[in-house]
Design a protein around this motif. Structure first.
Motif, PDB file in Angstrom:
ATOM      1  N   LEU A   6       0.464  -1.549   0.099  1.00 56.86           N
ATOM      2  CA  LEU A   6       0.312  -0.226   0.013  1.00 56.86           C
ATOM      3  C   LEU A   6       0.275   1.544   0.177  1.00 56.86           C
ATOM      4  O   LEU A   6       0.468   2.225  -0.601  1.00 56.86           O
ATOM      5  CB  LEU A   6      -0.769  -0.287   1.400  1.00 56.86           C
ATOM      6  N   ARG A   7       1.800   0.970   0.589  1.00 62.53           N
ATOM      7  CA  ARG A   7       2.738   2.243   0.747  1.00 62.53           C
ATOM      8  C   ARG A   7       3.157   3.000  -0.802  1.00 62.53           C
ATOM      9  O   ARG A   7       3.506   4.504  -0.804  1.00 62.53           O
ATOM     10  CB  ARG A   7       3.840   2.706   1.965  1.00 62.53           C
ATOM     11  N   ASP A   8       4.111   2.045  -1.243  1.00 62.92           N
ATOM     12  CA  ASP A   8       4.637   2.066  -2.588  1.00 62.92           C
ATOM     13  C   ASP A   8       3.511   2.586  -3.502  1.00 62.92           C
ATOM     14  O   ASP A   8       3.586   3.272  -4.157  1.00 62.92           O
ATOM     15  CB  ASP A   8       4.884   0.538  -3.158  1.00 62.92           C
ATOM     16  N   ILE A   9       2.307   2.131  -3.605  1.00 63.61           N
ATOM     17  CA  ILE A   9       1.184   1.849  -4.382  1.00 63.61           C
ATOM     18  C   ILE A   9       1.103   3.676  -4.088  1.00 63.61           C
ATOM     19  O   ILE A   9       0.815   4.491  -4.787  1.00 63.61           O
ATOM     20  CB  ILE A   9      -0.217   1.507  -4.399  1.00 63.61           C
ATOM     21  N   LEU A  10       1.108   4.536  -2.685  1.00 55.74           N
ATOM     22  CA  LEU A  10      -0.023   5.406  -2.053  1.00 55.74           C
ATOM     23  C   LEU A  10       1.399   6.373  -2.901  1.00 55.74           C
ATOM     24  O   LEU A  10       1.280   7.640  -2.824  1.00 55.74           O
ATOM     25  CB  LEU A  10      -0.443   5.565  -1.109  1.00 55.74           C
ATOM     26  N   ASN A  11       2.221   6.372  -2.489  1.00 58.67           N
ATOM     27  CA  ASN A  11       3.783   6.692  -2.999  1.00 58.67           C
ATOM     28  C   ASN A  11       4.609   7.102  -4.567  1.00 58.67           C
ATOM     29  O   ASN A  11       4.260   8.243  -4.474  1.00 58.67           O
ATOM     30  CB  ASN A  11       5.182   6.197  -2.547  1.00 58.67           C
ATOM     31  N   THR A  21     -11.176   2.421   0.360  1.00 55.42           N
ATOM     32  CA  THR A  21     -12.311   1.663   1.230  1.00 55.42           C
ATOM     33  C   THR A  21     -11.502   1.179   2.474  1.00 55.42           C
ATOM     34  O   THR A  21     -10.509   0.480   1.951  1.00 55.42           O
ATOM     35  CB  THR A  21     -12.819   0.748   0.619  1.00 55.42           C
ATOM     36  N   PHE A  22     -12.271   1.268   3.609  1.00 56.84           N
ATOM     37  CA  PHE A  22     -11.295   0.960   4.736  1.00 56.84           C
ATOM     38  C   PHE A  22     -12.259   0.861   5.872  1.00 56.84           C
ATOM     39  O   PHE A  22     -13.807   1.029   5.674  1.00 56.84           O
ATOM     40  CB  PHE A  22     -10.800   1.873   5.385  1.00 56.84           C
ATOM     41  N   ASN A  23     -12.070  -0.178   6.786  1.00 54.47           N
ATOM     42  CA  ASN A  23     -13.001  -0.253   8.100  1.00 54.47           C
ATOM     43  C   ASN A  23     -12.470   0.941   8.752  1.00 54.47           C
ATOM     44  O   ASN A  23     -11.714   0.881   9.656  1.00 54.47           O
ATOM     45  CB  ASN A  23     -12.191  -1.768   8.369  1.00 54.47           C
ATOM     46  N   LYS A  24     -13.509   1.545   9.649  1.00 53.70           N
ATOM     47  CA  LYS A  24     -13.336   2.383  10.669  1.00 53.70           C
ATOM     48  C   LYS A  24     -13.525   1.536  12.294  1.00 53.70           C
ATOM     49  O   LYS A  24     -13.569   0.366  12.122  1.00 53.70           O
ATOM     50  CB  LYS A  24     -14.479   3.162  10.628  1.00 53.70           C
ATOM     51  N   GLU A  25     -13.074   2.395  13.141  1.00 52.23           N
ATOM     52  CA  GLU A  25     -12.735   1.731  14.240  1.00 52.23           C
ATOM     53  C   GLU A  25     -13.817   0.731  14.583  1.00 52.23           C
ATOM     54  O   GLU A  25     -14.183  -0.361  15.684  1.00 52.23           O
ATOM     55  CB  GLU A  25     -12.757   2.796  14.977  1.00 52.23           C
ATOM     56  N   ASP A  26     -15.377   1.488  15.121  1.00 53.30           N
ATOM     57  CA  ASP A  26     -16.432   0.392  15.343  1.00 53.30           C
ATOM     58  C   ASP A  26     -16.808  -0.696  14.231  1.00 53.30           C
ATOM     59  O   ASP A  26     -17.569  -1.135  14.281  1.00 53.30           O
ATOM     60  CB  ASP A  26     -17.303   1.126  15.102  1.00 53.30           C
ATOM     61  N   GLY A  27     -15.941  -0.833  13.082  1.00 55.36           N
ATOM     62  CA  GLY A  27     -15.797  -1.679  12.431  1.00 55.36           C
ATOM     63  C   GLY A  27     -16.596  -1.834  10.881  1.00 55.36           C
ATOM     64  O   GLY A  27     -17.020  -2.687  10.595  1.00 55.36           O
ATOM     65  N   THR A  28     -17.384  -0.747  10.327  1.00 53.27           N
ATOM     66  CA  THR A  28     -18.184   0.483   9.425  1.00 53.27           C
ATOM     67  C   THR A  28     -17.502   0.153   8.270  1.00 53.27           C
ATOM     68  O   THR A  28     -15.714   0.650   8.785  1.00 53.27           O
ATOM     69  CB  THR A  28     -19.260   0.852   9.859  1.00 53.27           C
ATOM     70  N   GLU A  29     -17.711   0.149   6.980  1.00 50.47           N
ATOM     71  CA  GLU A  29     -16.438   0.285   6.423  1.00 50.47           C
ATOM     72  C   GLU A  29     -16.838   1.843   5.753  1.00 50.47           C
ATOM     73  O   GLU A  29     -18.369   2.074   5.601  1.00 50.47           O
ATOM     74  CB  GLU A  29     -16.914  -0.048   4.968  1.00 50.47           C
ATOM     75  N   LEU A  74      -9.019  -1.606   2.856  1.00 53.83           N
ATOM     76  CA  LEU A  74      -9.050  -2.861   2.285  1.00 53.83           C
ATOM     77  C   LEU A  74      -9.013  -2.704   0.607  1.00 53.83           C
ATOM     78  O   LEU A  74      -9.125  -3.979   0.121  1.00 53.83           O
ATOM     79  CB  LEU A  74     -11.147  -2.907   2.558  1.00 53.83           C
ATOM     80  N   SER A  75      -8.767  -1.469  -0.377  1.00 50.87           N
ATOM     81  CA  SER A  75      -9.154  -1.701  -1.095  1.00 50.87           C
ATOM     82  C   SER A  75      -8.878   0.088  -1.966  1.00 50.87           C
ATOM     83  O   SER A  75      -9.241   0.818  -1.237  1.00 50.87           O
ATOM     84  CB  SER A  75     -10.379  -1.996  -2.732  1.00 50.87           C
ATOM     85  N   VAL A  76      -8.218   0.114  -2.749  1.00 49.34           N
ATOM     86  CA  VAL A  76      -7.429   1.426  -3.231  1.00 49.34           C
ATOM     87  C   VAL A  76      -7.563   1.672  -4.739  1.00 49.34           C
ATOM     88  O   VAL A  76      -7.367   0.412  -5.682  1.00 49.34           O
ATOM     89  CB  VAL A  76      -5.807   1.723  -3.059  1.00 49.34           C
ATOM     90  N   ARG A  77      -8.367   2.733  -5.019  1.00 45.34           N
ATOM     91  CA  ARG A  77      -8.245   2.930  -6.472  1.00 45.34           C
ATOM     92  C   ARG A  77      -7.601   4.220  -7.411  1.00 45.34           C
ATOM     93  O   ARG A  77      -8.272   5.224  -6.110  1.00 45.34           O
ATOM     94  CB  ARG A  77     -10.130   2.918  -7.255  1.00 45.34           C
ATOM     95  N   ASP A  82      -7.666  -0.751  -9.517  1.00 41.75           N
ATOM     96  CA  ASP A  82      -7.956  -1.119  -8.872  1.00 41.75           C
ATOM     97  C   ASP A  82      -7.591  -2.373  -7.890  1.00 41.75           C
ATOM     98  O   ASP A  82      -7.727  -3.556  -8.668  1.00 41.75           O
ATOM     99  CB  ASP A  82      -9.650  -1.440  -8.739  1.00 41.75           C
ATOM    100  N   VAL A  83      -7.178  -1.689  -6.759  1.00 42.73           N
ATOM    101  CA  VAL A  83      -5.921  -3.148  -5.983  1.00 42.73           C
ATOM    102  C   VAL A  83      -7.350  -2.862  -4.470  1.00 42.73           C
ATOM    103  O   VAL A  83      -7.214  -2.375  -3.718  1.00 42.73           O
ATOM    104  CB  VAL A  83      -4.306  -2.179  -5.605  1.00 42.73           C
ATOM    105  N   LYS A  84      -7.632  -4.706  -4.032  1.00 40.75           N
ATOM    106  CA  LYS A  84      -8.086  -5.114  -3.140  1.00 40.75           C
ATOM    107  C   LYS A  84      -7.386  -5.676  -2.419  1.00 40.75           C
ATOM    108  O   LYS A  84      -6.808  -6.279  -2.912  1.00 40.75           O
ATOM    109  CB  LYS A  84      -8.917  -5.867  -3.729  1.00 40.75           C
ATOM    110  N   VAL A  85      -7.165  -5.528  -0.886  1.00 42.07           N
ATOM    111  CA  VAL A  85      -6.136  -6.230   0.062  1.00 42.07           C
ATOM    112  C   VAL A  85      -6.999  -7.122   0.707  1.00 42.07           C
ATOM    113  O   VAL A  85      -7.670  -7.136   1.356  1.00 42.07           O
ATOM    114  CB  VAL A  85      -5.462  -4.684   1.116  1.00 42.07           C
ATOM    115  N   ALA A  86      -5.730  -8.504   0.793  1.00 41.22           N
ATOM    116  CA  ALA A  86      -6.456  -9.244   1.250  1.00 41.22           C
ATOM    117  C   ALA A  86      -6.226  -9.000   2.306  1.00 41.22           C
ATOM    118  O   ALA A  86      -4.766  -8.327   2.768  1.00 41.22           O
ATOM    119  CB  ALA A  86      -6.003 -10.430   0.802  1.00 41.22           C
ATOM    120  N   SER A  87      -6.742  -9.379   3.840  1.00 41.40           N
ATOM    121  CA  SER A  87      -6.723 -10.009   4.836  1.00 41.40           C
ATOM    122  C   SER A  87      -5.563 -10.563   5.578  1.00 41.40           C
ATOM    123  O   SER A  87      -4.953 -11.420   4.923  1.00 41.40           O
ATOM    124  CB  SER A  87      -7.998  -9.920   5.597  1.00 41.40           C
TER     125      SER A  87
END
Length: 87
Positions: A6-11, A21-29, A74-77, A82-87
Motif C-alpha cells: 500500500l505504501r508503494d502504491i500510494l507513494n 475503502t477501509f474499516n473504521k474503528e467501530d467496524g463499519t466500512e 480494504l481497497s485502493v482505486r 483497482d487494488v483489493k487488499v487481502a486481510s
C-alpha cells in the motif's frame, strides 16, 4: 507485506486523487476520496497523534485532511488501478 504494498502504491500516486475503502474503528466500512497528501508542518499538528507503529495515509479532502491507518485499508482505486487488499 500488505502495508509495504500500500505504501508503494500510494507513494507512486502522491498528489493524485485516490479512493480508499477501509474499516473504521467501530467496524463499519467507509470510502474516502481525495488527494494523497504529504503530512508535514501544519498537517502534522492538526492530525491526531498516532500510537507507535501505526502507518498513516493522509488525504486532502474538501473538508480539510483525513487520516486512515494503512492496516485498515480494504481497497485502493487510483489512476485506473483497482487494488483489493487481502486481510
Amino acid at each position: 507485506m500488505k502495508i509495504n504494498m500500500l505504501r508503494d502504491i500510494l507513494n507512486t500516486h502522491r498528489g493524485q486523487f485516490v479512493s480508499v475503502t477501509f474499516n473504521k474503528e467501530d467496524g463499519t466500512e467507509r470510502t474516502l476520496s481525495g488527494k494523497v497528501a504529504i503530512p508535514t508542518g501544519e498537517i502534522q499538528r492538526k492530525t491526531k497523534q498516532t500510537q507507535a507503529g501505526d502507518t498513516i495515509l493522509t488525504l486532502s479532502v474538501a473538508e480539510g485532511y483525513r487520516t486512515v491507518r494503512l492496516d485498515r485499508i480494504l481497497s485502493v482505486r487510483c489512476a485506473g488501478l483497482d487494488v483489493k487488499v487481502a486481510s
